[in-house]
Structure formats: structure tokens, C-alpha cells
Design an enzyme around this catalytic site. Structure first.
Site, short mmCIF file in Angstrom:
data_model
loop_
_atom_site.label_atom_id
_atom_site.label_comp_id
_atom_site.label_asym_id
_atom_site.label_seq_id
_atom_site.Cartn_x
_atom_site.Cartn_y
_atom_site.Cartn_z
N HIS A 142 -4.37 -2.30 -8.70
CA HIS A 142 -3.03 -1.85 -8.31
C HIS A 142 -1.98 -2.59 -9.14
CE1 HIS A 142 0.45 -1.16 -5.67
NE2 HIS A 142 -0.22 -0.13 -5.19
N TYR A 160 7.12 2.49 -0.06
CA TYR A 160 7.86 1.23 0.00
C TYR A 160 8.42 1.06 1.41
CZ TYR A 160 7.94 1.29 -5.17
OH TYR A 160 7.62 1.30 -6.50
N ASP A 175 0.89 3.28 0.25
CA ASP A 175 1.79 3.86 1.23
C ASP A 175 3.22 3.63 0.73
OD1 ASP A 175 1.82 1.11 1.73
OD2 ASP A 175 1.87 1.31 3.90
N PHE A 229 5.72 5.05 -5.85
CA PHE A 229 6.24 4.09 -6.84
C PHE A 229 7.68 4.35 -7.27
CE2 PHE A 229 1.58 3.93 -7.64
CZ PHE A 229 1.38 2.62 -7.25
#
Length: 223
Positions: A187, A66, A64, A77
Site C-alpha cells: 500500500h 479517507y 476505505d 486516494f
């Protein structure tokens, strides 16, 4: 009315009319009025605005957005210029350096250049409350992004799916077309990067696959 300015408008038109999405829309309208939500409401669908359906070569799935001030701008990202690189993005840049032997900027974390080459930077959930990761999980976004993955799976032109972390890997079941390529690993978060993200070499593997099907590889370098 959401306008994306490309093929996604027609492809997603019926989805935006679904009851679950209308419920999600009402929830978000209240959230944006009463809380601090990221990204800004006009940036929620930037991944689709920047990379049209037929242009997609690679899909990178985040969890999801930041949840810090000024960070999220609708591309997983990525952060806009002037915003310090978050730890996950630093780890992504480190893996690119190690994998491809190229230099990556330490000055910014804007990944818009990737989107222009056909990299869809989509989170599995497209909004979040400030300071509360996963706070909009389970409100309907997963249904929407499942649909997007199914649409991409229908494509005849091969797509590379980079699925990092459990939330992204959960989308694997929607990718059935054997023409596509799936790469999975941990991740890039500092909490899990050492469990398989570092050393995954997904960037060179992606380019080799793209070249094998006659596509131009991605220039991953950000300067």
C-alpha cells in the site's frame, strides 16, 4: 433508489436488491443520522458515476475512504481541490514522478482526470466513520465490491488491476480471465510504501500493457 447514470445502473440493479445490501443500507441510514460518516452520502458511488462499465481500462483499489474532514469524495486516494494532499497520495505522485519522469502538482489531489480516461478509483469499503479507519469493514461493502470485480472480470476487453495492500490483494481470487492484467504491491501508505510500493513502476507497466492490447495509455500527469 441509487441512480448512477450509466451502464452500472442495470449491472448493479439486482445487487442493490439483495438482502445483504438492504441490511447495509439500513445500517448506513442510521450511521449517517447519528455519526459523522465519510464521504457524504451522495458521493458514495462517485467512482461508478465517473467511470462507466465499458469505459474501464484500469482499476485502482483502495482500502476505505479517507477519514478526515473534507477529504473523501467517493474516489479512492483522491481529494477535492482545496484539500491538502494526504500522505498516501503524495507517495503515489512521487512514484509517478520516479516511474515516468513527469511533474505532478503539489497544489491539489483531485484525480477526477484519471476517471475520465477509464480509471475506476474504487475502495474495497465505500464508507467510514470520521477518525476511525476500517470502521465500516465487515458490514457488507466487501460483498458488493467483490461483485463489481467479478463483473469486470467477465469483460472481454482487457482491464488492468492495480492492487495495493492486503485488502486490495484479497480481490485477486475473483480475477480469473487471462485477458486481464494484475499488478500487486504494498500500500502507498507511509507505513508500508517502502516495502514495495516505491519502485513498483505500476504506472509505466500499465501503459505498456494497454498499448500492447491496442488501448490508449493513461495520461497520469495531474497539473
Amino acid at each position: 433508489m441509487i441512480e448512477l447514470g450509466n451502464e452500472w445502473d442495470e449491472l448493479l440493479k439486482s445487487e442493490f436488491e439483495q438482502e445483504y445490501y438492504q441490511k447495509l443500507r439500513r445500517f448506513l441510514a442510521h450511521e449517517y443520522k447519528t455519526r459523522t460518516i465519510y464521504p457524504g452520502m451522495y458521493d458514495i458511488f462517485n467512482a461508478f458515476r465517473y467511470t462507466s462499465y465499458s469505459d474501464v481500462k484500469v482499476v485502482i483499489l483502495g482500502q476505505d475512504p479517507y477519514h478526515g474532514k473534507g477529504q473523501a469524495h467517493g474516489l479512492c486516494f483522491s481529494v477535492q481541490k482545496g484539500v491538502p494532499q494526504p500522505p498516501s497520495l503524495k507517495n503515489i505522485f512521487q512514484e509517478i514522478r520516479d516511474d515516468l519522469g513527469i511533474s505532478m502538482t503539489e497544489e491539489h489531489g483531485d484525480l477526477t482526470a484519471w476517471t475520465k480516461q477509464g480509471v475506476l478509483l474504487m475502495n474495497t469499503v465505500l464508507t467510514v466513520r470520521a477518525g476511525q479507519p476500517n470502521s465500516h469493514k465487515g458490514i457488507g461493502w466487501e460483498t458488493f465490491t467483490d461483485h463489481v470485480i467479478r463483473l469486470l472480470d467477465q469483460r472481454d476487453k482487457p482491464v488492468v488491476f492495480l492492487l495495493w495492500g492486503a485488502n486490495a490483494r484479497a480481490k485477486t481470487s475473483f480475477i480469473k480471465n487471462p485477458k486481464h492484467k494484475i499488478f500487486t504491491c504494498a500500500h502507498p501508505s507511509p507505513f508500508s510504501a517502502n516495502n514495495g510500493f516505491f519502485g513498483c513502476r505500476h504506472f509505466s507497466k500499465t501503459n505498456r500493457f494497454l498499448q500492447s492490447v491496442g488501448e490508449t495509455p493513461i495520461d497520469w500527469q495531474i497539473l
